[in-house]
Design a protein around this motif. Structure first.
Motif: not given
Length: 472
Positions: A357-374
């Motif tokens: 979950r923490t990695q998903n949150t970090e990836m959402a920060r790096l790639f905001p266009e994927r935030a909804d998916f994450l």
């Protein structure tokens, strides 16, 4: 016999352990340096190189790196950096690869610095100030590493001087101990601490402790441990049922006494019934470094480099998908593949899912266009480890719910032992070597990484199937 800073810290944790290491090294139970420990050592050297670059770039300033201070009675210190500044101040620098000053039981940076300053001054070198140098946790790499932005220089002179008298007494006591021809070998001070704080020589000094000991009890308070020790209740099987244990601790004791798991069958069934097919068993492998490795990363901040995904359909069909990033880059391509591999419906199971979950949150920060998916992925995630915290407790796990402890007990046919990569720290090291390699060498490392990550998710599948076989 020489007392170094490293030896002194070991003395503070367990005096007998240090005596054995230096006086009878052949009897000391040393093993291979773990991948995790080696990573810490390498990161320390990497930060020291950044500090050296900082002083090389600072106009009008020079520092003596690795300055040695030694006394006739055996104190030995190799200072990370020593500087006489423009004002004539004599400054000692203690370099750390952390992002803050630590003063806990495992790492006390002030004690480290205090040892260095006492050793320097007893050797004849006056010290006016001592600084801890550590990493700015908010620094984001953009291009070449900028030492003046990455490093934090904190003057800790008053805090170090405040503990100087006590530390000096401890150092003298350590020197005296090392001169003893022999010591009492029955027990060591680690008996009073949790298992995570036991010295490497704990079994040597405490050979009669049972395998099912009180040190397996999860979250045991120091006062409760002292009470059990005072009563001579080292063996889990001897602890009375009404000894003031928590529910989780009591379940472990019942398992030890019965020689069988303590199972809340209704709890297992509730967990299983809440899952929705298809089931996705997901595991990430990540990389992190003290000195940020890629643009966009921060000190010690993980980024995903690999995943394994086993998909179990309602009809029992099982398929496997995976992705391994072979280049030194952020997980943009990995995330694109995950979006394709992961359906929109079904439970996503991980082990110790807070990490994923923490990695998903970090990836959402790096790639905001994927935030909804994450964000949706995080809502679908279920932690398979939770079952073994409450509903299925087995003393053979040793008080741990790590998948490395649970798997050999419930699914003994699966094992990590034959793999070249066997844990997360080794996976980090292997990934870095892979991206720095070419040809057959890189391919061989990639194969090892895929095998390790694949076993993590296959292990979850088999543990899930094991739970299904428990009678309601």
């Amino acid at each position: 016999m020489r007392l170094t800073k490293t030896n002194f810290i070991q003395y503070l944790r367990c005096p007998k352990s240090l005596w054995l290491l230096l006086n009878e090294p052949d009897a000391y139970p040393t093993g291979e340096t773990s991948a995790f420990l080696q990573k810490l050592i390498d990161e320390g050297y990497e930060v020291e190189r950044v500090v050296a670059k900082y002083f090389a770039q600072a106009q009008g300033r020079t520092a003596d790196l690795q300055r040695v201070f030694e006394t006739s009675d055996g104190l030995y210190a190799r200072a990370d950096a020593f500087e006489v500044n423009a004002d004539g101040q004599r400054i000692l620098y203690e370099i750390k690869s952390s992002t803050r000053v630590k003063t806990d039981a495992s790492h006390n940076h002030l004690k480290d610095a205090c040892f260095q300053i006492i050793c320097a001054e007893r050797s004849g070198q006056a010290i006016d100030a001592v600084y801890l140098v550590y990493l700015n946790g908010n620094y984001v790499r953009a291009g070449d590493v900028r030492p003046e932005e990455l490093l934090v220089f904190e003057d800790v002179t008053p805090r170090v001087r405040a503990i100087e008298a006590d530390t000096a007494v401890e150092m003298d006591s350590a020197l005296a101990l090392l001169q003893q021809a022999d010591i009492d070998r029955s027990g060591c001070s680690c008996l009073e601490r949790s298992r995570a704080q036991h010295c490497d020589a704990f079994a040597f000094f405490n050979p009669d402790l049972p395998a099912l000991s009180l040190y397996s009890l999860p979250r045991l308070r120091d006062t409760a441990r002292a009470r059990l020790l005072a009563a001579g209740l080292h063996d889990l099987r001897l602890i009375p049922d009404d000894h003031g244990l928590s529910a989780k601790q009591a379940a472990l004791v019942r398992s030890a006494k019965a020689g069988a798991p303590n199972i809340d069958r209704a709890g297992v069934r509730r967990f299983l019934d809440a899952l929705r097919f298809p089931l996705y068993f997901l595991d990430y492998e990540t990389y992190s470094a003290a000195v940020p490795f890629l643009d966009g990363t921060r000190p010690h901040r993980h980024f995903v480099v690999q995943y394994s995904l086993h998909i179990l359909r309602a009809d029992g069909a099982l398929e496997h998908r995976e992705y391994l990033e072979r280049e030194a880059r952020l997980p943009d391509r990995l995330l694109d593949r995950l979006v394709t591999d992961l359906g929109l419906q079904g439970s996503v199971l991980s082990w110790h899912a807070s990490f994923e979950r923490t990695q998903n949150t970090e990836m959402a920060r790096l790639f905001p266009e994927r935030a909804d998916f994450l964000d949706e992925l995080n809502r679908r995630m279920v932690d398979l480890e939770d079952v073994f915290k409450d509903a299925y407790v087995d003393a053979r796990f040793g008080g741990s719910t790590s998948i490395k402890k649970v798997l050999p007990v419930v699914c003994p046919d699966l094992s990590y032992e034959a793999l070249d990569v066997q844990d997360g720290a080794a996976a980090m090291d292997a990934w870095r070597k892979m991206v720095d390699s070419t040809g057959e060498t890189g391919d061989a490392i990639a194969q090892s990484l895929r095998g390790y990550c694949r076993l993590d998710t296959l292990a979850m599948v088999e543990i899930y199937r094991f739970l299904l076989g428990i009678d309601p």
